[in-house]
Design an enzyme around this catalytic site. Structure first.
Site, PDB file in Angstrom:
ATOM      1  CG  ASP A   1      -1.589   1.244   1.532  1.00 39.17           C
ATOM      2  OD1 ASP A   1      -1.647   1.972   0.941  1.00 39.17           O
ATOM      3  OD2 ASP A   1      -2.407   1.284   2.692  1.00 39.17           O
TER       4      ASP A   1
ATOM      5  CE1 TYR B   1      -3.011  -1.438  11.995  1.00 40.61           C
ATOM      6  CE2 TYR B   1      -3.295   0.832  12.081  1.00 40.61           C
ATOM      7  CZ  TYR B   1      -3.635  -0.395  11.681  1.00 40.61           C
ATOM      8  OH  TYR B   1      -4.671  -0.499  10.526  1.00 40.61           O
TER       9      TYR B   1
ATOM     10  CE  LYS C   1      -4.935  -6.583  11.677  1.00 42.79           C
ATOM     11  NZ  LYS C   1      -4.253  -6.485  13.086  1.00 42.79           N
TER      12      LYS C   1
HETATM   13  P1  13P Z   1      -4.614  -0.252   5.555  1.00 40.67           P
HETATM   14  O1  13P Z   1      -3.769  -1.308   6.269  1.00 40.67           O
HETATM   15  O2  13P Z   1      -5.312  -1.072   4.688  1.00 40.67           O
HETATM   16  O3  13P Z   1      -3.977   0.901   4.803  1.00 40.67           O
HETATM   17  O4  13P Z   1      -5.857   0.179   6.665  1.00 40.67           O
HETATM   18  C1  13P Z   1      -5.334   0.984   7.560  1.00 40.67           C
HETATM   19  C2  13P Z   1      -6.471   1.441   8.434  1.00 40.67           C
HETATM   20  O5  13P Z   1      -6.249   1.693   9.564  1.00 40.67           O
HETATM   21  C3  13P Z   1      -8.022   1.401   8.126  1.00 40.67           C
HETATM   22  O6  13P Z   1      -8.743   1.821   9.184  1.00 40.67           O
HETATM   23 MG    MG Z   2      -3.677   2.061   3.831  1.00 40.68          MG
HETATM   24 MG    MG Z   3      -4.641  -1.824   2.992  1.00 42.29          MG
END
Ligand code: 13P
Ligand code: MG
Ligand code: MG
Ligand code: 13P
Length: 376
Positions: free
Chosen positions: A11, A230, A233
């Site tokens: 991403d 964090y 994800k």
């Molecule tokens: P991603 O891992 O898809 O970037 O999403 C992060 C997030 O915090 C969505 O609420």
């Molecule tokens: Mg993202």
């Molecule tokens: Mg993502």
């Protein structure tokens, strides 16, 4: 000559929050690979799901090849520049280190690779999931490769009745890859005992016990283990070879009709149903729900056919409706109980600071004496 399939996914920025990459970003990455692939790749495909972009590369260099990994890293770097120039949200989000050093594993992007001798026809599936973790594939893999209630082929097809060997990784261990091999059907209960814990034990690969061939490869990256906090994800990718000595395409897909609950969703901190979607689908409700897409291909002498979008079939509309209902149902209870992930999974989030601050406000009330039992 052997063929290698490598998916490298990242991403590196998206429109409107964690929703979907821009066309400019996808074009930049695609153009970079086309310009640089030279004699390194025999073919490639670029796919998106949610805010993630996956490069499927076909080559003969084997798993973990430095040049192939560098090509993907540089393509995502070029993408990051395009994302910055457009002001996309989270530009460069998954590129967690400054400089490339040999292999993108451990640097942020998700990786799934398989090397094999092409069968006369070589059908395979490419999965992408967004707003969830690698353990999201545990249950569908268990059902597809080990449960005859799902996979009739385990009873019907002589090439798969011997069962499969599952390599499971303990992803909470960060000093190396902590792995265990379990063979089904003998180890079925042992496998289930591990795979119930999606946060910690993740299927890393699956191998045929009939001919030793590798059937599946799953990306097992835990971003918070790399970044120490964090950063998004893990949004795992997966490759699965199908038919003949492996389960049929439909047997691999069938478990996604459950839309089972997985970790992820908003801020990677909640539980939501895994909704099978068409490729290119973005995220929406509560930054989700967690979604999964699947492309079917054949590869022949290093060249890919065009893909088929396997969750586009009308059958999956019904599953999507049920997943939407399940998502709204669990959201009704907000932060309470299983709707939000346990503290151990929120370890790097703001909730840790709240709980730390509250420590000093706790008081201790002496235990009241219990009445003596009456002697009889
Ligand atoms: P991603 O891992 O898809 O970037 O999403 C992060 C997030 O915090 C969505 O609420
Ligand atoms: Mg993202
Ligand atoms: Mg993502
Ligand atoms: P075919 O005989 O058409 O290859 O189908 C076999 C199969 O696996 C169907 O699920």
């Amino acid at each position: 000559m052997k063929t290698t399939l490598s998916i490298i996914k990242a991403d590196v920025g998206s429109i409107g929050g964690h929703v979907s990459p821009s066309n400019k970003l996808i074009d930049t990455i695609s153009h970079h690979v086309e310009q640089e692939m030279d004699v390194l790749l025999s073919d490639f495909y670029i796919g998106t799901t949610g805010d993630d972009i996956a490069l499927l590369m076909v080559h003969d260099k084997g798993v973990g090849d430095e040049d192939v990994h560098r090509l993907a890293w540089e393509a995502f770097k070029a993408g990051t520049e395009a994302a910055q120039a457009q002001g996309l949200y989270g530009a460069g989000q998954d590129l967690l280190v400054e400089a490339f050093s040999g292999n993108v594993k451990g640097m942020g992007p998700a990786v799934a690779e398989i090397e094999f001798q092409e069968r006369p026809n070589e059908p395979f599936l490419m999965f992408m999931a967004d707003k969830t973790e690698p353990g999201a594939y545990n249950l569908p893999l268990y059902l597809a490769f080990a449960d005859p209630m799902n996979t009739g082929g385990l009873l019907l097809s002589p090439e798969i009745t011997k069962g499969f060997r599952f390599r499971v990784q303990d992803v909470s261990f960060t000093e190396g890859d902590r792995l265990i091999d379990l063979s089904t059907p003998e180890d079925l209960y042992n496998l289930a005992a591990l795979l119930r814990d999606n946060d910690r034990y993740v299927v890393e690969s699956i191998w045929s016990r009939h001919d030793g061939q590798q059937a599946a490869s799953v990306s097992t990256t835990r971003l918070h283990n790399i970044a120490g906090k964090y950063t998004g994800k893990d949004d795992p990718v997966m490759l699965i070879r199908v038919q003949k000595n492996f389960p049929a395409t439909g047997e691999v897909l069938a478990p996604y009709s459950i839309a089972h609950y997985v970790g992820g969703f908003m801020r990677g901190s909640h539980i939501g149903p895994l909704m099978p979607v068409c490729h290119g689908t973005g995220c929406s409700y509560f930054d989700g729900p967690p979604i999964v897409s699947c492309w079917g291909f054949c590869v022949h002498e290093g060249k890919l056919t065009e893909p088929v979008d396997l969750f586009q079939h009308p059958f999956w509309n019904e599953v999507r409706h049920r997943a939407a209902d399940k998502a709204m149902e669990i959201r009704r209870q907000g932060f309470s109980g299983p709707a939000m992930l346990p503290y151990s999974e929120l370890e790097y989030g703001g909730i840790v600071h709240i709980l730390e601050k509250l420590e000093s406000r706790f008081t201790l009330r002496p235990a009241t004496r219990k009445a003596e039992p009456v002697a009889v």
